[in-house]
Design a protein around this motif. Structure first.
Motif, mmCIF file in Angstrom:
data_model
loop_
_atom_site.group_PDB
_atom_site.id
_atom_site.type_symbol
_atom_site.label_atom_id
_atom_site.label_comp_id
_atom_site.label_asym_id
_atom_site.label_seq_id
_atom_site.Cartn_x
_atom_site.Cartn_y
_atom_site.Cartn_z
ATOM 1 N N UNK A 71 5.560 -11.983 -1.582
ATOM 2 C CA UNK A 71 5.963 -11.951 -0.182
ATOM 3 C C UNK A 71 5.045 -11.029 0.605
ATOM 4 N N UNK A 72 5.175 -11.083 1.928
ATOM 5 C CA UNK A 72 4.378 -10.196 2.763
ATOM 6 C C UNK A 72 4.715 -8.742 2.512
ATOM 7 N N UNK A 73 5.980 -8.452 2.238
ATOM 8 C CA UNK A 73 6.382 -7.074 1.963
ATOM 9 C C UNK A 73 5.758 -6.569 0.669
ATOM 10 N N UNK A 274 -7.227 -1.727 6.998
ATOM 11 C CA UNK A 274 -8.396 -2.590 7.214
ATOM 12 C C UNK A 274 -8.808 -3.283 5.920
ATOM 13 N N UNK A 275 -8.919 -2.516 4.841
ATOM 14 C CA UNK A 275 -9.364 -3.100 3.569
ATOM 15 C C UNK A 275 -8.359 -4.108 3.030
ATOM 16 N N UNK A 276 -7.067 -3.839 3.242
ATOM 17 C CA UNK A 276 -6.061 -4.731 2.687
ATOM 18 C C UNK A 276 -5.704 -5.921 3.553
ATOM 19 N N UNK A 393 0.432 6.229 2.743
ATOM 20 C CA UNK A 393 1.044 5.191 1.900
ATOM 21 C C UNK A 393 1.917 4.211 2.690
ATOM 22 N N UNK A 394 2.772 4.665 3.618
ATOM 23 C CA UNK A 394 3.663 3.694 4.285
ATOM 24 C C UNK A 394 2.959 2.726 5.224
ATOM 25 N N UNK A 395 1.782 3.091 5.766
ATOM 26 C CA UNK A 395 1.137 2.268 6.792
ATOM 27 C C UNK A 395 0.904 0.830 6.390
ATOM 28 N N UNK A 400 2.710 -5.049 6.360
ATOM 29 C CA UNK A 400 3.169 -6.236 5.638
ATOM 30 C C UNK A 400 4.569 -6.655 6.023
ATOM 31 N N UNK A 401 5.459 -5.689 6.195
ATOM 32 C CA UNK A 401 6.839 -5.995 6.584
ATOM 33 C C UNK A 401 6.872 -6.628 7.970
#
Length: 440
Positions: A71-73, A274-276, A393-395, A400-401
Protein backbone atom coordinates in the motif's frame (compact mmCIF):
# COMPACT_ATOMS: atom_id res chain seq x y z
CA UNK A 1 14.20 12.09 26.70
CA UNK A 2 17.07 11.90 24.28
CA UNK A 3 20.37 10.91 25.89
CA UNK A 4 23.18 13.11 24.58
CA UNK A 5 25.65 11.14 22.48
CA UNK A 6 29.01 10.57 24.09
CA UNK A 7 32.10 12.26 22.73
CA UNK A 8 33.38 9.06 21.18
CA UNK A 9 30.52 8.84 18.72
CA UNK A 10 32.37 10.27 15.76
CA UNK A 11 30.17 11.05 12.79
CA UNK A 12 30.98 10.91 9.05
CA UNK A 13 31.73 14.58 8.90
CA UNK A 14 33.55 15.21 12.17
CA UNK A 15 35.60 12.08 11.66
CA UNK A 16 36.96 13.51 8.45
CA UNK A 17 37.61 16.97 9.83
CA UNK A 18 38.13 16.80 13.59
CA UNK A 19 41.70 16.22 14.80
CA UNK A 20 42.34 13.04 16.73
CA UNK A 21 44.67 12.60 19.69
CA UNK A 22 48.15 11.72 18.57
CA UNK A 23 49.12 8.11 18.96
CA UNK A 24 52.39 7.21 20.70
CA UNK A 25 55.18 7.81 18.29
CA UNK A 26 52.82 9.33 15.74
CA UNK A 27 51.37 7.56 12.70
CA UNK A 28 53.54 4.87 11.22
CA UNK A 29 54.56 4.94 7.61
CA UNK A 30 53.16 2.34 5.28
CA UNK A 31 55.47 -0.52 4.36
CA UNK A 32 54.77 0.13 0.68
CA UNK A 33 53.04 2.97 -1.22
CA UNK A 34 50.73 0.61 -3.09
CA UNK A 35 48.79 -0.15 0.09
CA UNK A 36 47.73 3.51 0.23
CA UNK A 37 46.60 3.26 -3.39
CA UNK A 38 44.54 0.18 -2.56
CA UNK A 39 42.96 2.13 0.29
CA UNK A 40 42.14 5.05 -2.05
CA UNK A 41 40.53 2.66 -4.53
CA UNK A 42 38.63 0.99 -1.69
CA UNK A 43 37.31 4.32 -0.47
CA UNK A 44 36.06 5.27 -3.92
CA UNK A 45 34.41 1.89 -4.51
CA UNK A 46 32.79 1.89 -1.08
CA UNK A 47 31.48 5.44 -1.57
CA UNK A 48 29.82 4.37 -4.82
CA UNK A 49 27.78 1.84 -2.81
CA UNK A 50 26.44 4.11 -0.07
CA UNK A 51 23.27 5.24 -1.87
CA UNK A 52 22.24 2.83 -4.70
CA UNK A 53 20.17 0.77 -2.25
CA UNK A 54 18.02 3.88 -1.79
CA UNK A 55 18.00 5.61 -5.17
CA UNK A 56 17.65 2.46 -7.26
CA UNK A 57 14.29 1.75 -5.60
CA UNK A 58 12.56 5.05 -6.40
CA UNK A 59 12.28 4.58 -10.19
CA UNK A 60 10.88 1.04 -9.70
CA UNK A 61 8.74 1.69 -6.63
CA UNK A 62 5.50 1.35 -8.59
CA UNK A 63 6.47 -2.10 -9.91
CA UNK A 64 7.63 -3.23 -6.46
CA UNK A 65 4.39 -2.06 -4.86
CA UNK A 66 2.22 -3.80 -7.45
CA UNK A 67 4.13 -7.08 -7.27
CA UNK A 68 4.33 -7.26 -3.48
CA UNK A 69 0.87 -5.80 -2.83
CA UNK A 70 2.33 -2.84 -1.00
CA UNK A 71 0.00 0.00 0.00
CA UNK A 72 0.97 3.64 -0.18
CA UNK A 73 1.34 3.72 3.60
CA UNK A 74 3.68 0.73 3.60
CA UNK A 75 5.65 2.28 0.76
CA UNK A 76 5.96 5.36 2.95
CA UNK A 77 7.37 3.16 5.71
CA UNK A 78 9.87 1.80 3.19
CA UNK A 79 11.06 5.29 2.29
CA UNK A 80 11.44 6.06 6.02
CA UNK A 81 13.70 3.06 6.62
CA UNK A 82 16.97 4.69 5.40
CA UNK A 83 17.09 7.56 7.91
CA UNK A 84 15.94 5.21 10.68
CA UNK A 85 18.79 2.82 9.93
CA UNK A 86 21.28 5.67 9.65
CA UNK A 87 20.21 7.02 13.05
CA UNK A 88 20.18 3.67 14.86
CA UNK A 89 22.92 1.52 13.31
CA UNK A 90 25.29 4.44 12.79
CA UNK A 91 25.56 4.95 16.55
CA UNK A 92 27.06 1.47 16.93
CA UNK A 93 29.81 2.01 14.36
CA UNK A 94 32.41 3.76 16.59
CA UNK A 95 32.14 1.12 19.30
CA UNK A 96 32.40 -1.70 16.77
CA UNK A 97 35.44 -0.02 15.22
CA UNK A 98 37.19 0.20 18.58
CA UNK A 99 36.54 -3.50 19.06
CA UNK A 100 37.41 -4.85 15.61
CA UNK A 101 39.07 -2.00 13.73
CA UNK A 102 37.43 0.37 11.22
CA UNK A 103 38.71 -1.54 8.18
CA UNK A 104 37.09 -4.76 9.34
CA UNK A 105 33.77 -3.03 10.09
CA UNK A 106 33.68 -1.29 6.69
CA UNK A 107 34.36 -4.68 5.12
CA UNK A 108 31.49 -6.19 7.11
CA UNK A 109 29.27 -3.24 6.14
CA UNK A 110 29.93 -3.77 2.43
CA UNK A 111 29.19 -7.48 2.87
CA UNK A 112 25.86 -6.55 4.49
CA UNK A 113 25.08 -4.20 1.57
CA UNK A 114 25.83 -6.90 -0.98
CA UNK A 115 23.82 -9.51 0.93
CA UNK A 116 20.82 -7.26 1.44
CA UNK A 117 20.73 -6.18 -2.21
CA UNK A 118 21.11 -9.80 -3.31
CA UNK A 119 18.23 -10.96 -1.10
CA UNK A 120 15.78 -8.19 -2.04
CA UNK A 121 14.90 -9.64 -5.47
CA UNK A 122 13.94 -12.96 -3.87
CA UNK A 123 11.45 -11.36 -1.48
CA UNK A 124 8.00 -12.89 -1.80
CA UNK A 125 6.35 -10.34 0.46
CA UNK A 126 6.72 -6.93 2.00
CA UNK A 127 8.22 -8.10 5.32
CA UNK A 128 11.12 -9.93 3.67
CA UNK A 129 11.72 -7.03 1.31
CA UNK A 130 11.86 -4.60 4.25
CA UNK A 131 14.19 -6.89 6.20
CA UNK A 132 16.60 -7.26 3.26
CA UNK A 133 16.53 -3.50 2.71
CA UNK A 134 17.25 -2.90 6.41
CA UNK A 135 20.26 -5.24 6.23
CA UNK A 136 21.71 -3.31 3.30
CA UNK A 137 20.99 0.02 4.99
CA UNK A 138 22.64 -1.13 8.22
CA UNK A 139 25.77 -1.84 6.21
CA UNK A 140 25.54 1.60 4.65
CA UNK A 141 25.13 3.22 8.08
CA UNK A 142 28.30 1.78 9.62
CA UNK A 143 30.33 2.27 6.44
CA UNK A 144 29.14 5.85 6.11
CA UNK A 145 30.37 6.59 9.64
CA UNK A 146 33.75 4.88 9.42
CA UNK A 147 35.03 5.61 5.94
CA UNK A 148 35.85 9.26 6.78
CA UNK A 149 37.57 8.00 9.94
CA UNK A 150 39.88 5.98 7.72
CA UNK A 151 40.38 9.00 5.44
CA UNK A 152 41.65 10.98 8.42
CA UNK A 153 43.93 8.21 9.68
CA UNK A 154 45.33 6.94 6.38
CA UNK A 155 45.62 10.30 4.61
CA UNK A 156 46.27 12.88 7.36
CA UNK A 157 48.09 15.16 4.90
CA UNK A 158 45.43 14.86 2.20
CA UNK A 159 42.18 15.05 4.13
CA UNK A 160 40.63 17.61 1.77
CA UNK A 161 41.57 15.78 -1.42
CA UNK A 162 40.51 12.35 -0.20
CA UNK A 163 37.28 13.63 1.33
CA UNK A 164 36.54 15.27 -2.02
CA UNK A 165 37.15 11.93 -3.76
CA UNK A 166 34.87 10.19 -1.28
CA UNK A 167 32.13 12.83 -1.68
CA UNK A 168 32.36 12.63 -5.45
CA UNK A 169 31.97 8.84 -5.32
CA UNK A 170 28.97 9.19 -3.01
CA UNK A 171 27.20 11.62 -5.35
CA UNK A 172 28.16 9.63 -8.44
CA UNK A 173 26.75 6.41 -7.00
CA UNK A 174 23.57 8.20 -5.97
CA UNK A 175 22.99 9.66 -9.43
CA UNK A 176 24.07 6.55 -11.36
CA UNK A 177 21.64 4.29 -9.51
CA UNK A 178 18.77 6.69 -10.18
CA UNK A 179 19.60 7.04 -13.88
CA UNK A 180 20.67 3.50 -14.79
CA UNK A 181 18.27 1.27 -12.86
CA UNK A 182 15.35 1.42 -15.33
CA UNK A 183 17.50 0.96 -18.49
CA UNK A 184 19.27 -1.99 -16.86
CA UNK A 185 15.92 -3.43 -15.80
CA UNK A 186 14.70 -3.26 -19.41
CA UNK A 187 17.92 -4.81 -20.68
CA UNK A 188 17.63 -7.67 -18.19
CA UNK A 189 14.10 -8.62 -19.17
CA UNK A 190 11.94 -5.98 -17.53
CA UNK A 191 11.69 -7.48 -14.03
CA UNK A 192 12.24 -5.11 -11.10
CA UNK A 193 13.91 -8.00 -9.30
CA UNK A 194 16.77 -8.07 -11.80
CA UNK A 195 16.99 -4.29 -11.91
CA UNK A 196 17.43 -4.01 -8.14
CA UNK A 197 19.52 -7.14 -7.68
CA UNK A 198 22.21 -6.11 -10.15
CA UNK A 199 23.48 -3.49 -7.70
CA UNK A 200 24.69 -6.30 -5.44
CA UNK A 201 27.45 -6.88 -8.01
CA UNK A 202 28.84 -3.39 -7.46
CA UNK A 203 28.93 -3.99 -3.71
CA UNK A 204 30.68 -7.33 -4.26
CA UNK A 205 33.37 -5.62 -6.36
CA UNK A 206 33.88 -2.99 -3.64
CA UNK A 207 34.28 -5.77 -1.08
CA UNK A 208 37.46 -7.13 -2.73
CA UNK A 209 39.97 -4.44 -1.65
CA UNK A 210 38.41 -4.25 1.81
CA UNK A 211 38.88 -7.98 2.35
CA UNK A 212 42.58 -7.41 1.76
CA UNK A 213 42.71 -4.28 3.91
CA UNK A 214 40.85 -5.96 6.77
CA UNK A 215 43.17 -8.99 6.64
CA UNK A 216 46.26 -6.77 6.75
CA UNK A 217 44.95 -4.81 9.72
CA UNK A 218 44.00 -1.59 7.97
CA UNK A 219 43.18 0.30 11.09
CA UNK A 220 44.29 3.49 9.44
CA UNK A 221 47.33 4.11 11.65
CA UNK A 222 49.80 2.66 9.21
CA UNK A 223 49.86 5.22 6.44
CA UNK A 224 50.08 8.87 5.77
CA UNK A 225 49.01 10.93 2.85
CA UNK A 226 52.59 11.21 1.62
CA UNK A 227 52.99 7.46 1.54
CA UNK A 228 49.76 7.12 -0.32
CA UNK A 229 50.99 9.20 -3.12
CA UNK A 230 50.59 12.62 -1.55
CA UNK A 231 53.03 15.47 -1.82
CA UNK A 232 54.12 18.17 0.51
CA UNK A 233 51.77 20.53 -1.25
CA UNK A 234 48.86 18.56 0.10
CA UNK A 235 49.59 19.38 3.71
CA UNK A 236 47.42 22.49 3.52
CA UNK A 237 44.37 20.23 3.60
CA UNK A 238 45.19 18.96 7.08
CA UNK A 239 43.16 20.67 9.80
CA UNK A 240 44.94 22.72 12.42
CA UNK A 241 44.92 21.26 15.94
CA UNK A 242 42.01 22.45 18.05
CA UNK A 243 41.67 22.70 21.80
CA UNK A 244 40.44 19.50 23.39
CA UNK A 245 38.46 21.06 26.21
CA UNK A 246 34.89 19.80 26.48
CA UNK A 247 31.96 22.18 26.39
CA UNK A 248 30.90 23.31 29.83
CA UNK A 249 27.23 22.53 29.27
CA UNK A 250 25.18 19.52 28.30
CA UNK A 251 24.50 19.54 24.59
CA UNK A 252 20.79 18.94 25.15
CA UNK A 253 20.55 22.30 26.90
CA UNK A 254 22.00 24.24 23.98
CA UNK A 255 19.43 26.17 21.89
CA UNK A 256 22.02 26.35 19.13
CA UNK A 257 22.42 22.56 19.12
CA UNK A 258 18.66 22.09 18.87
CA UNK A 259 18.48 24.59 16.00
CA UNK A 260 21.20 22.64 14.19
CA UNK A 261 19.39 19.33 14.84
CA UNK A 262 16.08 20.67 13.51
CA UNK A 263 17.76 22.15 10.43
CA UNK A 264 19.59 18.89 9.77
CA UNK A 265 16.42 16.87 10.32
CA UNK A 266 14.26 18.81 7.89
CA UNK A 267 16.89 18.88 5.15
CA UNK A 268 17.24 15.11 5.58
CA UNK A 269 13.45 14.81 5.39
CA UNK A 270 13.43 16.61 2.03
CA UNK A 271 16.28 14.47 0.73
CA UNK A 272 14.67 11.13 1.59
CA UNK A 273 11.26 12.20 0.34
CA UNK A 274 12.95 13.12 -2.95
CA UNK A 275 14.84 9.83 -3.23
CA UNK A 276 11.81 7.75 -2.31
CA UNK A 277 8.89 9.57 -3.95
CA UNK A 278 10.07 12.00 -6.62
CA UNK A 279 10.19 9.43 -9.46
CA UNK A 280 6.64 8.38 -8.60
CA UNK A 281 5.49 12.02 -8.74
CA UNK A 282 6.90 12.38 -12.23
CA UNK A 283 5.50 9.02 -13.36
CA UNK A 284 2.01 9.90 -12.15
CA UNK A 285 2.30 13.10 -14.20
CA UNK A 286 2.87 11.05 -17.36
CA UNK A 287 6.67 10.98 -17.45
CA UNK A 288 8.18 7.63 -18.45
CA UNK A 289 9.91 5.45 -15.87
CA UNK A 290 13.34 5.86 -17.46
CA UNK A 291 12.99 9.65 -17.69
CA UNK A 292 11.78 9.78 -14.09
CA UNK A 293 14.96 7.99 -13.06
CA UNK A 294 17.03 10.49 -15.04
CA UNK A 295 15.22 13.37 -13.35
CA UNK A 296 16.10 11.94 -9.94
CA UNK A 297 19.68 11.52 -11.13
CA UNK A 298 19.78 15.20 -12.10
CA UNK A 299 18.57 16.14 -8.62
CA UNK A 300 21.24 14.03 -6.97
CA UNK A 301 24.00 15.12 -9.36
CA UNK A 302 23.54 18.76 -8.37
CA UNK A 303 25.33 17.86 -5.16
CA UNK A 304 28.59 17.08 -6.96
CA UNK A 305 29.67 20.66 -7.80
CA UNK A 306 27.72 22.46 -5.09
CA UNK A 307 29.17 20.31 -2.29
CA UNK A 308 32.53 21.94 -3.07
CA UNK A 309 31.23 25.47 -3.62
CA UNK A 310 28.78 25.97 -0.75
CA UNK A 311 31.18 25.21 2.14
CA UNK A 312 33.70 27.71 0.75
CA UNK A 313 31.06 30.43 0.52
CA UNK A 314 29.64 29.60 3.95
CA UNK A 315 33.06 29.79 5.58
CA UNK A 316 33.44 33.39 4.37
CA UNK A 317 30.14 34.54 5.86
CA UNK A 318 29.58 35.49 9.49
CA UNK A 319 25.92 34.46 9.21
CA UNK A 320 24.98 31.53 6.98
CA UNK A 321 21.27 32.30 7.23
CA UNK A 322 21.27 33.97 3.81
CA UNK A 323 22.36 30.69 2.19
CA UNK A 324 19.66 28.82 4.11
CA UNK A 325 17.02 31.23 2.81
CA UNK A 326 18.29 31.04 -0.79
CA UNK A 327 18.21 27.23 -0.78
CA UNK A 328 14.75 27.31 0.80
CA UNK A 329 13.44 29.60 -1.95
CA UNK A 330 14.77 27.19 -4.58
CA UNK A 331 12.93 24.36 -2.83
CA UNK A 332 9.64 26.22 -2.51
CA UNK A 333 9.81 27.22 -6.18
CA UNK A 334 10.45 23.62 -7.19
CA UNK A 335 7.49 22.31 -5.18
CA UNK A 336 5.24 25.00 -6.63
CA UNK A 337 6.33 23.99 -10.12
CA UNK A 338 5.57 20.34 -9.41
CA UNK A 339 2.08 21.31 -8.32
CA UNK A 340 1.39 23.59 -11.32
CA UNK A 341 3.11 21.77 -14.21
CA UNK A 342 4.86 18.58 -13.07
CA UNK A 343 5.50 17.16 -16.54
CA UNK A 344 5.95 20.32 -18.62
CA UNK A 345 8.69 21.79 -16.40
CA UNK A 346 10.03 18.52 -15.01
CA UNK A 347 13.69 19.23 -15.79
CA UNK A 348 13.57 22.72 -14.28
CA UNK A 349 11.91 21.44 -11.09
CA UNK A 350 14.51 18.68 -10.78
CA UNK A 351 17.33 21.24 -10.99
CA UNK A 352 15.68 23.57 -8.47
CA UNK A 353 15.01 20.79 -5.97
CA UNK A 354 18.51 19.41 -6.50
CA UNK A 355 19.93 22.79 -5.52
CA UNK A 356 17.62 22.94 -2.49
CA UNK A 357 18.81 19.50 -1.35
CA UNK A 358 22.35 20.89 -1.13
CA UNK A 359 21.40 22.09 2.34
CA UNK A 360 23.19 18.89 3.43
CA UNK A 361 26.79 20.09 2.83
CA UNK A 362 25.79 23.49 4.21
CA UNK A 363 24.58 21.82 7.42
CA UNK A 364 27.85 19.93 7.77
CA UNK A 365 29.83 23.13 7.33
CA UNK A 366 27.73 24.98 9.89
CA UNK A 367 28.29 22.22 12.46
CA UNK A 368 32.02 22.87 12.30
CA UNK A 369 31.58 26.65 12.43
CA UNK A 370 29.36 26.59 15.51
CA UNK A 371 32.00 25.06 17.80
CA UNK A 372 35.38 26.12 19.19
CA UNK A 373 36.80 22.82 20.41
CA UNK A 374 37.35 19.29 19.17
CA UNK A 375 35.00 17.88 21.81
CA UNK A 376 32.41 20.47 20.81
CA UNK A 377 32.54 19.40 17.16
CA UNK A 378 32.05 15.75 18.08
CA UNK A 379 29.17 16.46 20.45
CA UNK A 380 27.35 18.86 18.17
CA UNK A 381 27.75 16.69 15.07
CA UNK A 382 26.67 13.50 16.85
CA UNK A 383 23.70 15.25 18.46
CA UNK A 384 22.57 17.15 15.35
CA UNK A 385 22.77 14.10 13.10
CA UNK A 386 21.31 11.49 15.43
CA UNK A 387 18.41 13.73 16.46
CA UNK A 388 18.08 15.04 12.89
CA UNK A 389 17.78 11.61 11.32
CA UNK A 390 15.23 10.61 13.93
CA UNK A 391 13.20 13.73 13.12
CA UNK A 392 13.30 12.87 9.43
CA UNK A 393 11.72 9.43 9.81
CA UNK A 394 8.02 10.48 9.79
CA UNK A 395 8.27 12.70 6.67
CA UNK A 396 8.35 10.05 3.92
CA UNK A 397 5.75 8.01 5.80
CA UNK A 398 3.35 10.98 5.99
CA UNK A 399 3.81 11.60 2.28
CA UNK A 400 2.81 8.00 1.58
CA UNK A 401 -0.25 8.21 3.82
CA UNK A 402 -1.44 11.45 2.20
CA UNK A 403 -0.80 10.07 -1.28
CA UNK A 404 -2.87 6.97 -0.61
CA UNK A 405 -5.79 8.72 1.07
CA UNK A 406 -5.99 11.78 -1.19
CA UNK A 407 -5.38 9.91 -4.44
CA UNK A 408 -3.08 12.63 -5.78
CA UNK A 409 -0.01 14.72 -5.09
CA UNK A 410 -1.60 18.04 -4.10
CA UNK A 411 -1.62 17.42 -0.35
CA UNK A 412 1.78 15.65 -0.25
CA UNK A 413 3.39 18.53 -2.15
CA UNK A 414 1.81 21.01 0.25
CA UNK A 415 3.33 19.02 3.12
CA UNK A 416 6.76 19.02 1.45
CA UNK A 417 6.59 22.78 0.98
CA UNK A 418 5.42 23.15 4.57
CA UNK A 419 8.48 21.26 5.81
CA UNK A 420 10.65 23.88 4.13
CA UNK A 421 9.40 26.61 6.50
CA UNK A 422 10.80 25.18 9.79
CA UNK A 423 13.94 24.21 7.88
CA UNK A 424 14.51 27.85 6.93
CA UNK A 425 13.68 29.16 10.41
CA UNK A 426 15.94 26.65 12.18
CA UNK A 427 18.72 27.19 9.63
CA UNK A 428 18.66 30.96 10.13
CA UNK A 429 18.86 30.48 13.90
CA UNK A 430 21.68 27.95 13.54
CA UNK A 431 23.53 30.19 11.09
CA UNK A 432 24.12 32.97 13.60
CA UNK A 433 27.75 33.74 14.50
CA UNK A 434 27.95 31.98 17.86
CA UNK A 435 29.32 28.77 19.39
CA UNK A 436 27.81 26.14 21.64
CA UNK A 437 30.64 26.57 24.15
CA UNK A 438 29.55 30.18 24.71
CA UNK A 439 26.08 29.03 25.78
CA UNK A 440 27.50 27.42 28.91
Amino acid sequence: MHTPPSDDLATPETAASAPRPAEPGGPRRAASPWRGRVMAAGLMLAALNLRPAVTSLGPLLEEVRDDLGMSGTVAGVLTSVPPACFALFGLAAPRLARRWGPGAIVCAGLAAIATGLLLRPFAGGTVVFLAASALALAGIAVSNILMPVIVKRWFPDRVGAMTGLYSMGLSLGTAAAAAATVPMTDALGGSWRSGLGVWALLAAVALVPWLFLARTGASGTEASGTDAGGTDADTDDAPAPAPAAAPAMRITRSPLAWAMAVFFGFQATAAYISMGWMPQIFRDAGVSASTSGLLLAVMMAMGVPLAFVLPRIAARLRHQGVLVVVLGVFGLTGYAGLWLAPAEGAWAWAVLLGIANCAFPLALTMIGMRTRTHAGVVRLSAFAQSVGYLLSIPGPLLVGVLYQHSGGWGQPLALMAGFMVPQIVAGVLAGRDRHIEDEG
